[in-house]
Design a protein around this motif. Structure first.
Motif, PDB file in Angstrom:
ATOM      1  N   SER A 119       0.848  -1.183   0.000  1.00  0.00           N
ATOM      2  CA  SER A 119       0.000   0.000   0.000  1.00  0.00           C
ATOM      3  C   SER A 119       0.889   1.240   0.000  1.00  0.00           C
ATOM      4  CB  SER A 119      -0.911   0.005   1.227  1.00  0.00           C
ATOM      5  OG  SER A 119      -0.154   0.245   2.395  1.00  0.00           O
ATOM      6  N   GLU A 120       0.311   2.401  -0.261  1.00  0.00           N
ATOM      7  CA  GLU A 120       1.091   3.644  -0.236  1.00  0.00           C
ATOM      8  C   GLU A 120       1.720   3.872   1.135  1.00  0.00           C
ATOM      9  OE1 GLU A 120      -0.990   7.096  -1.639  1.00  0.00           O
ATOM     10  OE2 GLU A 120      -1.708   6.058  -3.427  1.00  0.00           O
ATOM     11  N   TYR A 123      -2.215  -7.815   6.008  1.00  0.00           N
ATOM     12  CA  TYR A 123      -2.349  -7.869   4.559  1.00  0.00           C
ATOM     13  C   TYR A 123      -3.712  -8.402   4.168  1.00  0.00           C
ATOM     14  CZ  TYR A 123      -1.029 -12.815   5.170  1.00  0.00           C
ATOM     15  OH  TYR A 123      -0.969 -14.126   5.570  1.00  0.00           O
ATOM     16  N   ILE A 132      -2.066  -7.657  -0.859  1.00  0.00           N
ATOM     17  CA  ILE A 132      -1.738  -6.252  -0.587  1.00  0.00           C
ATOM     18  C   ILE A 132      -1.339  -6.118   0.876  1.00  0.00           C
ATOM     19  CG2 ILE A 132      -2.587  -3.884  -0.643  1.00  0.00           C
ATOM     20  CD1 ILE A 132      -4.809  -5.148  -2.607  1.00  0.00           C
ATOM     21  N   THR A 146      -1.002  -4.004   3.873  1.00  0.00           N
ATOM     22  CA  THR A 146      -1.666  -2.752   4.238  1.00  0.00           C
ATOM     23  C   THR A 146      -1.037  -2.060   5.428  1.00  0.00           C
ATOM     24  OG1 THR A 146      -3.254  -4.013   5.547  1.00  0.00           O
ATOM     25  CG2 THR A 146      -3.877  -3.466   3.291  1.00  0.00           C
TER      26      THR A 146
END
Length: 98
Positions: A17-18, A79, A91, A93
């Motif tokens: 994630s960002e 995740y 992903i 997170t």
């Protein structure tokens, strides 16, 4: 475990994630943390998110927590298994260090 979704393929890409990307590129990240985090992410991808030590959320089984380090002494990785995404992926997170 690579047969978990019945498609015969290997692991899944492990996408950050960002927030996790910013965390991993932060120069204040302790040097001792990088190796265990990357190793955990590799295991997450190779097992399609079904790491033996991970736990799933009761009402959202695709969301999982993985203890980081021996008995979770270093922290946790959160995740989500996005098996229905195109392409399917995992992903990451959140990473929480103790």
């Amino acid at each position: 475990m690579s047969e978990a979704f019945g498609d015969g393929s290997g692991g899944l890409p492990c996408v950050l994630s960002e927030d996790v990307t910013a965390f991993m590129t932060d120069p204040t990240l302790p040097p001792w943390a990088m190796g265990p985090i990357v190793a955990a992410m590799m295991e997450i991808g190779e097992t399609r998110g079904l790491v033996a030590a991970s736990t799933a959320a009761e009402d959202w089984p695709e969301c999982r927590l993985l203890p980081l380090g021996e008995d979770g002494a270093l922290g946790i990785i959160e995740y989500v298994i996005a098996k229905d995404a195109v392409p399917p992926q995992v992903i990451v997170t959140r990473v929480l260090l103790y």
